[in-house]
Design an enzyme around this catalytic site. Structure first.
Site, PDB file in Angstrom:
ATOM      1  N   GLU A 184      35.528  46.070  45.483  1.00  0.00           N
ATOM      2  CA  GLU A 184      34.881  44.747  45.434  1.00  0.00           C
ATOM      3  C   GLU A 184      34.982  44.199  46.845  1.00  0.00           C
ATOM      4  O   GLU A 184      35.980  43.603  47.217  1.00  0.00           O
ATOM      5  CB  GLU A 184      35.611  43.880  44.401  1.00  0.00           C
ATOM      6  CG  GLU A 184      34.739  42.808  43.806  1.00  0.00           C
ATOM      7  CD  GLU A 184      34.911  41.507  44.520  1.00  0.00           C
ATOM      8  OE1 GLU A 184      34.098  41.245  45.442  1.00  0.00           O
ATOM      9  OE2 GLU A 184      35.834  40.758  44.184  1.00  0.00           O
ATOM     10  N   CYS A 239      34.088  35.646  48.141  1.00  0.00           N
ATOM     11  CA  CYS A 239      33.136  36.724  48.444  1.00  0.00           C
ATOM     12  C   CYS A 239      31.770  36.363  47.873  1.00  0.00           C
ATOM     13  O   CYS A 239      30.760  36.924  48.283  1.00  0.00           O
ATOM     14  CB  CYS A 239      33.636  38.068  47.952  1.00  0.00           C
ATOM     15  SG  CYS A 239      34.103  38.053  46.258  1.00  0.00           S
TER      16      CYS A 239
HETATM   17  C1  UN1 Z   1      36.111  36.448  45.127  1.00  0.00           C
HETATM   18  O1  UN1 Z   1      35.708  35.643  45.950  1.00  0.00           O
HETATM   19  O2  UN1 Z   1      36.742  37.482  45.479  1.00  0.00           O
HETATM   20  O3  UN1 Z   1      32.421  34.100  41.088  1.00  0.00           O
HETATM   21  C2  UN1 Z   1      35.960  36.279  43.663  1.00  0.00           C
HETATM   22  C3  UN1 Z   1      33.297  33.484  41.701  1.00  0.00           C
HETATM   23  C4  UN1 Z   1      34.715  33.636  41.209  1.00  0.00           C
HETATM   24  C5  UN1 Z   1      35.316  34.864  41.750  1.00  0.00           C
HETATM   25  C6  UN1 Z   1      35.221  35.059  43.235  1.00  0.00           C
HETATM   26  N1  UN1 Z   1      34.704  33.688  39.769  1.00  0.00           N
HETATM   27  O4  UN1 Z   1      33.066  32.772  42.656  1.00  0.00           O
END
Ligand code: UN1
Length: 512
Positions: A264, A298
């Site tokens: 990820e 992310c």
């Molecule tokens: C991340 O930034 O690694 O969808 C995960 C989202 C959160 C998860 C982010 N539920 O922004």
């Protein structure tokens, strides 16, 4: 809660051990300590002893041993332990959310939201414990039955990043555990305290269920103990959350030993805004998407691709929202944006702003460091980009929002898909044709595609992950659990004959 009370409530001391395989099973080998630093003040919150080679061996040994027992437990009974983990996390949702805010700087409300994801995935996993289904196929041979079943895969390694110090652990660890695996978690070296607090919770529940070493913890840097885990042949699966750069190394090393990995990695997420979008809705989604977690998700919204007929009005609406952002202590209830995680991140942000300015980019809001508030505070920045420059293909983990315009819809989709990353994407529109085109095979190439919903804030029920340089992994809901199990195809012959598949005649007779 006062910081000292918060820490002691969650079982955190001034100095902690970072290697653990159960209640009263924290290991020390007098190794060096890492510090958890409060990004709001720059002060050390507590220190944690890193995992040494000796403590690593002990943790892995225990996780391997425990796997042999845990995999035999019927999945619905494994679900009962997970249900209790979820309940204890729920009881501690507020202090855990506060700890996340303290340790990595996202605002408390978002910290609590992150812990809610942990609770949600536990609930999902309890249901899943009765649904680890395999398919039944029709055999081509008479009197034969074919089906597939899913078995636990072994001790699994989970490496997580600083920006979400709890939820990605849960998406992986909770699902992996309900699948019958044991789990070895290496959290980011920047956020070891959240990991210790969660380990304390799982320790409590493992002990109630007379178990240990289902959930295990190792602590330290990626290049040291992380790399040991990644290269360990006893760990059939590594789930890694982090940068594309490190993900490339992790995936190559795991592939070299023919292990499995779930990746990820970075995102570079865009929102397309068409001429008939509801701009009020759009700007709300853009605000949360771009400054939530100080732009360090992310899934952060980093690019806006707006139709030229509404771009100016959209910018005005966004600016109105940006002017009301309250930057400050993430533990204060009225704050909407906390500090960045490090000086290095700030340097990268300032560098990106410079590059944009030098390439025909126009800063229309913010971008200054706010040293009065503390060492790591910045204003978010909005930059109108007139050219498609290499900077726009990179993920800068910061509250930077690039805005660009498009003329026709195909151009918007092509801009959206032009980056190497493929995590999250969104369109704001009331035009059915544009929405459906965006979702069609010639639309968004991302793992997540939303209509009138921003790029961040995915729910746990769906599979989470992305394509291209985001790494192709899927975690959390839907059938992501299959990544944590091994598939076995079974054929049973219940007759006294042995017909061969593909109709092959292998009898010992002469064939003309
Ligand atoms: C991340 O930034 O690694 O969808 C995960 C989202 C959160 C998860 C982010 N539920 O922004």
């Amino acid at each position: 809660m006062k910081i000292n009370n918060l820490l002691s409530h969650l079982g955190i001391q001034n100095t902690n051990y970072g290697s653990c395989f159960g209640k009263d099973c924290w290991i020390s080998t007098n190794n060096q300590h890492i510090s958890s630093i409060n990004p709001t003040t720059g002060e050390t919150i507590a220190t944690v002893e890193q995992t040494s080679n000796t403590s690593y061996k002990q943790v892995i040994g225990e996780a391997e041993k425990s796997f042999l027992k845990w995999r035999e437990k019927p999945a619905p009974l494994r679900g009962q332990l997970i249900r209790d983990v979820g309940n204890l996390v729920r009881e501690n949702i507020e202090p855990l959310g506060e700890l996340i805010a303290l340790e990595m700087g996202k605002i408390k409300r978002e910290g609590i939201g992150e812990v809610q994801e942990v609770v949600d995935i536990c609930e999902f996993a309890v249901g899943l414990s009765r649904q680890l289904y395999g398919l039944t196929m029709h055999s081509e041979r008479p009197g034969h039955r074919m089906y597939e079943q899913w078995h636990p895969i072994g001790p699994t390694g989970i490496i997580t990043a600083f920006n979400f110090p709890a939820a990605p652990w849960a998406w992986n660890a909770i699902i992996s555990a309900v699948c019958g695996n044991t789990v070895i978690w290496k959290p980011s070296e920047v956020t070891p305290l959240t990991a210790i607090a969660l380990q304390n919770i799982t320790n409590e529940i493992m002990s109630d269920h007379k178990e240990k070493a289902i959930f295990n913890l190792i602590t330290g840097t990626g290049s040291d103990i992380g790399s040991t885990l990644v290269n360990d042949k006893r760990i059939p699966l590594i789930s890694f959350t982090g940068s594309v750069k490190t993900g490339r190394i992790v995936s190559t090393q795991v592939a070299k030993r023919l292990g499995k990995s779930i990746l990820e990695l970075g995102g570079n997420n865009a929102i397309i805004v068409t001429k008939d979008a509801d701009l009020k809705l759009t700007s709300e989604a853009i605000l949360f998407g771009s400054i939530g977690t100080t732009g360090q998700r992310c899934t952060t919204t980093r690019r806006i691709i707006a139709h030229k007929s509404i771009i100016n009005e959209l910018i005005e609406t966004i600016l109105d929202k940006y002017k009301n952002i309250k930057i400050g202590d993430p533990l204060c209830n009225t704050t909407t944006m906390g500090p960045m995680i490090s000086q290095d991140s700030i340097n990268k942000m300032l560098q990106a702003i410079e590059t944009a300015k030098n390439n025909n980019g126009l800063v229309i809001y913010g971008g200054q460091q706010l040293l009065d508030l503390g060492p790591l505070f910045v204003e978010p920045v909005i930059i109108k980009m007139n050219d498609q420059i290499p900077l726009l293909y990179e993920e800068t983990f910061a509250p930077i929002l690039y805005i660009m315009e498009y003329n026709d819809f195909d151009e918007a989709i092509s801009l959206q898909n032009s980056v190497p990353q493929g995590l999250s994407s969104a369109i704001f529109t009331s035009n059915l044709y544009d929405a459906e085109t965006f979702l069609s095979t010639r639309g968004s190439d991302c793992g997540i595609a939303n209509v009138n919903v921003g790029t961040t804030g995915a729910e746990i029920g769906g599979a989470f992950g992305g394509e291209k340089e985001t790494g192709g992994g899927r975690e959390s809901g839907s059938d992501a659990w299959k990544g944590y199990m091994r598939r076995q195809t079974v054929t049973i012959n219940w007759t006294k004959k042995l017909p061969l598949s593909q109709g092959i005649d292998f009898s010992q007779k002469e064939i003309d």
